[in-house]
Design a protein around this motif. Structure first.
Motif, short mmCIF file in Angstrom:
data_model
loop_
_atom_site.label_atom_id
_atom_site.label_comp_id
_atom_site.label_asym_id
_atom_site.label_seq_id
_atom_site.Cartn_x
_atom_site.Cartn_y
_atom_site.Cartn_z
N GLY A 73 -30.02 -7.17 -25.78
CA GLY A 73 -29.80 -8.93 -27.06
C GLY A 73 -31.06 -9.17 -26.09
N GLU A 74 -31.59 -9.93 -24.82
CA GLU A 74 -32.05 -11.04 -24.76
C GLU A 74 -33.65 -11.16 -24.63
OE1 GLU A 74 -28.62 -12.66 -21.58
OE2 GLU A 74 -30.18 -11.59 -20.61
N ASN A 128 -21.84 -5.23 -30.18
CA ASN A 128 -21.83 -6.17 -29.03
C ASN A 128 -22.26 -6.76 -28.44
OD1 ASN A 128 -18.71 -5.58 -29.62
ND2 ASN A 128 -18.58 -3.14 -28.50
N LYS A 184 -24.81 -9.57 -27.35
CA LYS A 184 -25.31 -10.87 -27.56
C LYS A 184 -27.14 -11.31 -27.95
CE LYS A 184 -20.76 -12.72 -25.99
NZ LYS A 184 -20.60 -13.13 -25.18
N ASP A 220 -29.89 -13.39 -28.03
CA ASP A 220 -30.64 -14.24 -27.56
C ASP A 220 -31.74 -15.37 -28.34
OD1 ASP A 220 -33.08 -13.34 -26.93
OD2 ASP A 220 -33.43 -14.42 -25.13
#
Lengths: 297, 297
Positions: free
Chosen positions: B66-67, B96, B98, B100
């Protein structure tokens, strides 16, 4: 090998008593009931360790693996020239099989069975062997067409557009593999082929799918995907039709699938009412796809 | 999608530092060592929970699923325009993850990843996405051809005539399935297809074979049969080459197989010495089949 479609019905040609060579599961007795309800005389030869005791409801003889002579005596004593071979069998461990005189007389054939090749090779060899002895081997669907899955929607639910895409993909996979004498089933979820059946059997494949989906190794969806079952092209359909039953439905449900699609008229669904009931109770669709749409894949 | 063969070597075109996006297993560090030994500067971006800590031997940055923004910053700060994506990853549970800011800016792409399709769809989408951002994506074999399995006999043993028949059958099965974006491997024993890999992975398939053979559901033989691995036709070979290593060999041995055959130049064998050693110690053959013989299947 000759490709016999189950819809080349020839039950009308069965003259004398029907011999049923019975492996495991409920199918032998379901077939025997269907044959009896048509007024056919019958005699079951049950393979010890494979067939259920329930076959004793009918005129029967028990044989062990290797008792080829006993098989022929039982069939000939009852005048059975027409045969159906039905029910699952485990591959016997030939090292522990005791062969009777009838088997020893046919050793070249038995040796040829051990020479390798896919399941279909073994089964079609057995059919050819029995035919060479003068028996006529029929498919269960020839004797009782109502034991085959029909065409169209079989339960309450219908497949969605996504399900239909998964169904088409599943038939493509099974078709491509069938030409190589592999498996009769695959699971497709949202365009992704989750599992392909080879020697492990449909139940083991569905258990693997349940595990893969719960472990999150594949994308999770609320009830999605389909189990597709179809015979292999050229498969000896008289002795090796793919089969579904209520347990198949329950295992497909446990794997999170949305439904089951089978080749109409080419898959045994002997426990018809219980299978449809299981599909409805678990919220799965159950459909039979026409042969024509299979041929186009 | 474009079909890039790993032997279209373009390592010579890598100008600046090489960016290595690292998933699990030993491959990222093996590749980094190979690149460093060629005098290439490099920077590893390790995916947390996937890459081994061993990547810290090299200049590195850790990122979480997700980053996406952090990935781009790390690569751009180090001047990496040339990338290799290597090592296994588990499918992240998107619920689940996250995201950015960099990820949010690329939401349409991320959404498209969730739209289904086989693994190859996802991987080739990632490659196209990175290319649209101006990165050049290379295969590990482009950077270090010695990481690919070569052609011919790779260990001490050679396949028998029976083994060669199983190898040919295995490549047929993998070829037929690959055209449907399924699996990269199959197991064939004496002409009988024991297992076909879909989403479960090669290790799980080999474990199943070991179980099938020990339970006697298939005919038993002293060490027979072959594991065949090959890329799917049209597979995005820069990011998804099939891989074998010493563990593959040990699991094939546990399944009673006689050996392993891979598509020469198209299967990663990064732990070359250890893999060949494992084959020799376990008495398995290990061969690379030429692309030409694959094309003819």
């Amino acid at each position: 090998m000759p490709h016999r479609r189950a819809d080349d019905s020839d039950a009308g040609t069965i003259k004398g008593p029907l011999g049923i060579i019975a492996g495991g599961g409920p199918l032998p007795c379901v077939l025997a009931d269907a044959a009896a309800s048509r007024g056919l005389e019958l005699h079951i030869v049950g393979i010890r360790g494979e067939a259920r005791e329930e076959i004793e409801r009918f005129p029967h003889t028990w044989m062990k693996w290797g008792e080829v002579g006993k098989l022929f005596s039982a069939l000939d004593n009852k005048g059975c020239r027409d045969l159906v071979i039905i029910g699952g069998v485990t591959r016997p461990d030939l090292a522990n099989v005791k062969f009777d005189l009838g088997a020893i007389r046919n050793l070249p054939f038995l040796v040829s069975l051990g020479m390798g090749g896919g399941d279909d090779h073994v089964l079609s060899s057995i059919v050819r062997f029995l035919e060479s002895k003068g028996y006529r081997v029929h498919g269960a669907g020839d004797v009782a067409p109502e034991l085959l899955a029909g065409q169209g929607r079989l339960g309450d639910r219908a497949p969605s557009a996504d399900d239909k895409a998964d169904i088409a993909m599943g038939f493509k996979v099974v078709g491509a593999l069938g030409r190589l004498d592999v498996g009769q089933a695959a699971v497709v979820v949202k365009g992704h082929v989750l599992a392909v059946e080879a020697a492990e059997g449909t139940d083991a494949m569905l258990a693997r799918c349940a595990e893969l989906r719960s472990s999150g190794r594949t994308r999770r969806h609320a009830r999605a995907g389909v189990l597709v079952k179809a015979p292999k092209p050229g498969q000896e359909e008289r002795v090796d039709l793919p089969t579904i039953g209520p347990e198949t439905v329950r295992k497909a449900a446990a794997a999170g699938l949305a439904g089951i699609a089978v080749a109409a008229g080419q898959v045994l669904m002997a426990e018809r009412a219980a299978t449809i009931e299981a599909a409805n109770q678990n919220g799965l669709f159950l459909v039979g796809e026409s042969v024509a749409s299979l041929d186009s894949t």
